[in-house]
Design a protein around this motif. Structure first.
Motif, short mmCIF file in Angstrom:
data_model
loop_
_atom_site.label_atom_id
_atom_site.label_comp_id
_atom_site.label_asym_id
_atom_site.label_seq_id
_atom_site.Cartn_x
_atom_site.Cartn_y
_atom_site.Cartn_z
N ASP A 19 0.52 -1.47 -0.15
CA ASP A 19 -0.14 0.20 0.62
C ASP A 19 0.84 1.99 -0.02
O ASP A 19 0.52 2.31 -0.95
CB ASP A 19 -0.78 0.12 1.27
N ILE A 20 2.01 1.14 1.27
CA ILE A 20 2.56 2.46 1.28
C ILE A 20 3.63 2.40 -1.01
O ILE A 20 3.71 3.90 -1.07
CB ILE A 20 3.72 1.75 1.68
N LEU A 21 4.22 1.77 -1.44
CA LEU A 21 4.61 1.67 -2.78
C LEU A 21 3.45 2.08 -3.18
O LEU A 21 3.23 3.05 -4.20
CB LEU A 21 5.55 0.23 -3.12
N ASP A 22 2.54 2.08 -3.41
CA ASP A 22 1.17 2.18 -4.22
C ASP A 22 1.07 3.97 -4.37
O ASP A 22 0.15 4.40 -5.34
CB ASP A 22 0.07 1.18 -4.18
N THR A 23 1.29 3.95 -2.52
CA THR A 23 0.25 5.38 -2.33
C THR A 23 1.19 6.24 -2.06
O THR A 23 0.49 7.84 -2.05
CB THR A 23 -1.24 4.76 -1.35
N THR A 24 2.35 6.25 -1.71
CA THR A 24 3.10 7.01 -0.87
C THR A 24 4.42 7.62 -1.56
O THR A 24 4.46 6.97 -1.77
CB THR A 24 3.98 6.44 0.98
N ARG A 25 4.78 9.06 -1.99
CA ARG A 25 5.36 9.07 -2.60
C ARG A 25 6.05 9.60 -1.10
O ARG A 25 7.02 10.45 -1.80
CB ARG A 25 4.33 10.88 -3.39
N SER A 26 5.83 9.72 -0.48
CA SER A 26 7.21 10.59 0.88
C SER A 26 8.36 9.46 0.52
O SER A 26 8.30 7.91 0.86
CB SER A 26 6.91 9.95 2.14
N ASP A 27 9.20 10.49 0.33
CA ASP A 27 11.08 9.01 0.91
C ASP A 27 11.72 8.78 2.24
O ASP A 27 12.20 8.17 1.91
CB ASP A 27 11.98 10.08 0.20
N GLU A 28 10.66 9.09 3.29
CA GLU A 28 10.88 9.21 4.51
C GLU A 28 10.38 7.68 4.52
O GLU A 28 11.09 6.43 5.39
CB GLU A 28 9.94 9.81 5.94
N VAL A 29 9.22 6.50 3.95
CA VAL A 29 9.13 5.90 4.46
C VAL A 29 8.43 4.53 2.72
O VAL A 29 8.74 3.41 4.05
CB VAL A 29 7.19 5.52 4.75
N ARG A 30 9.32 4.89 2.16
CA ARG A 30 9.13 4.01 0.99
C ARG A 30 10.15 3.62 0.77
O ARG A 30 10.65 1.83 0.36
CB ARG A 30 9.30 4.75 -0.85
N PRO A 31 11.70 3.65 1.16
CA PRO A 31 12.43 2.24 1.22
C PRO A 31 12.60 1.80 1.86
O PRO A 31 13.42 0.38 1.77
CB PRO A 31 14.17 3.78 2.02
N ALA A 32 11.73 1.83 3.44
CA ALA A 32 11.93 0.23 4.28
C ALA A 32 10.41 -0.46 3.80
O ALA A 32 10.76 -1.48 4.09
CB ALA A 32 11.12 0.48 5.37
N ALA A 33 9.92 -0.28 3.31
CA ALA A 33 8.44 0.02 2.63
C ALA A 33 9.33 -1.47 1.60
O ALA A 33 8.89 -2.43 1.33
CB ALA A 33 7.20 0.25 2.13
N GLN A 34 9.91 -0.98 0.30
CA GLN A 34 10.49 -1.62 -0.56
C GLN A 34 11.38 -2.03 -0.16
O GLN A 34 11.56 -3.60 -0.79
CB GLN A 34 11.34 -0.11 -2.00
N ALA A 35 12.04 -2.59 0.75
CA ALA A 35 13.15 -3.04 1.58
C ALA A 35 12.62 -4.47 1.80
O ALA A 35 12.71 -6.03 1.65
CB ALA A 35 13.98 -2.48 2.14
N PHE A 36 11.16 -4.37 2.81
CA PHE A 36 10.57 -5.59 3.06
C PHE A 36 9.60 -5.90 2.09
O PHE A 36 9.63 -7.80 2.68
CB PHE A 36 9.52 -5.19 4.18
N PHE A 37 9.58 -5.72 0.99
CA PHE A 37 8.68 -5.96 0.04
C PHE A 37 9.97 -7.10 -0.81
O PHE A 37 9.54 -8.08 -1.49
CB PHE A 37 8.69 -4.60 -0.99
N THR A 38 11.03 -6.37 -0.86
CA THR A 38 12.60 -6.90 -2.08
C THR A 38 12.49 -8.15 -1.13
O THR A 38 12.73 -9.70 -1.62
CB THR A 38 13.60 -6.33 -2.20
N GLU A 39 12.55 -7.89 0.77
CA GLU A 39 12.50 -9.23 1.24
C GLU A 39 11.97 -10.61 1.04
O GLU A 39 11.77 -11.63 1.37
CB GLU A 39 12.91 -9.02 2.96
N CYS A 40 10.67 -10.21 1.35
CA CYS A 40 9.94 -11.07 1.27
C CYS A 40 9.20 -11.62 0.08
O CYS A 40 8.90 -12.97 -0.54
CB CYS A 40 8.26 -9.84 1.50
N HIS A 41 10.03 -11.05 -1.35
CA HIS A 41 9.72 -11.56 -2.79
C HIS A 41 10.71 -12.73 -2.07
O HIS A 41 10.70 -13.81 -3.05
CB HIS A 41 10.45 -10.15 -3.46
N ALA A 42 12.63 -12.44 -2.37
CA ALA A 42 13.04 -13.43 -1.94
C ALA A 42 12.49 -14.68 -0.82
O ALA A 42 13.40 -15.87 -1.53
CB ALA A 42 14.48 -12.77 -1.39
N HIS A 43 12.05 -14.36 -0.27
CA HIS A 43 11.82 -15.09 0.76
C HIS A 43 10.83 -16.49 -0.07
O HIS A 43 10.57 -17.85 -0.07
CB HIS A 43 11.06 -14.60 2.11
#
Length: 65
Positions: A19-43
């Motif tokens: 949801d954050i990646l789809d709707t948030t433009r804030s540079d503060e929260v996007r990196p953490a959301a992307q990192a977690f999403f990438t980690e889940c994808h690898a898992h």
């Protein structure tokens, strides 16, 4: 996601991250959301690889394919 070993909290966090990646433009929260999403994808990819190997082993053992 449950068969791949994800907990309910991880699934909730994954949905929130998406949801954050789809709707948030804030540079503060996007990196953490992307990192977690990438980690889940690898898992999930690793779990899928293991599951395919288990199926192949079972097919070989039973003669089904």
């Amino acid at each position: 996601m449950k068969p791949f070993g994800f907990t309910l909290d991880e699934m909730r966090q994954l949905v929130d991250s998406r949801d954050i990646l789809d709707t948030t433009r804030s540079d503060e929260v996007r990196p953490a959301a992307q990192a977690f999403f990438t980690e889940c994808h690898a898992h999930a990819e690793e779990s899928w690889r293991k599951l395919r190997q288990q199926v192949a082993n079972t097919e070989e053992l039973t003669g089904y394919s």
